[in-house]
Write an enzyme that holds these catalytic residues in place. Structure first.
Site, mmCIF file in Angstrom:
data_model
loop_
_atom_site.group_PDB
_atom_site.id
_atom_site.type_symbol
_atom_site.label_atom_id
_atom_site.label_comp_id
_atom_site.label_asym_id
_atom_site.label_seq_id
_atom_site.Cartn_x
_atom_site.Cartn_y
_atom_site.Cartn_z
ATOM 1 C CB SER A 86 -34.543 11.429 54.093
ATOM 2 O OG SER A 86 -35.095 10.214 54.572
ATOM 3 C CB SER A 87 -36.483 10.756 49.253
ATOM 4 O OG SER A 87 -35.242 10.103 49.341
#
Length: 133
Positions: free
Chosen positions: A62-63
């Site tokens: 994920s970011s």
């Protein structure tokens, strides 16, 4: 000395030893105090990316974990010297720009055939040139 063309993502120049990964990288699964990859079964497991030119397909995860992983490496002075990525994605690109790590993509395909782990690499993102020194 061989030269290859590339496309600048994040500005800057760096020269360092190459570390080549065939696996995508999750920067959160690195020890920030050593730059060592701690992800199980990763082809760089147990090796450090600190102050090296990291050559890899792309990021994963994920970011938040990508940005935080890079940030933790930077805070411990264990960031890669530069990054050469085949498949950049938004989080990786924005993180490289924010952390001020030279990053390039769209590299001459011959580079991937010629480069080896441990080669001395010069990345000149500003001029779109990579050299195997």
């Amino acid at each position: 000395m061989k030269k290859y063309s590339c496309h600048k993502i994040s500005e800057g120049c760096a020269e360092a030893e190459a570390i080549v990964s065939k696996d995508h990288i999750m920067f959160y699964l690195m020890n920030p105090e050593t730059g060592e990859v701690i992800e199980k079964a990763h082809d760089l497991e147990g090796r450090s990316v600190a102050k090296k030119v990291l050559i890899f397909p792309g990021g994963k995860g994920s970011s938040v974990v990508q940005a935080d992983g890079l940030y933790q490496l930077k805070m411990n002075q264990n960031m890669p010297a530069a990054m050469i990525v085949q498949y950049p994605e938004t989080v990786l690109v924005s993180s490289a720009i924010i952390m001020e790590v030279p990053m390039v993509d769209k590299v001459d395909p011959a580079f991937y055939e010629d480069v080896k782990d441990g080669d001395r690499i010069r990345v000149d993102a500003d001029n779109g040139i990579i050299e195997i020194v």
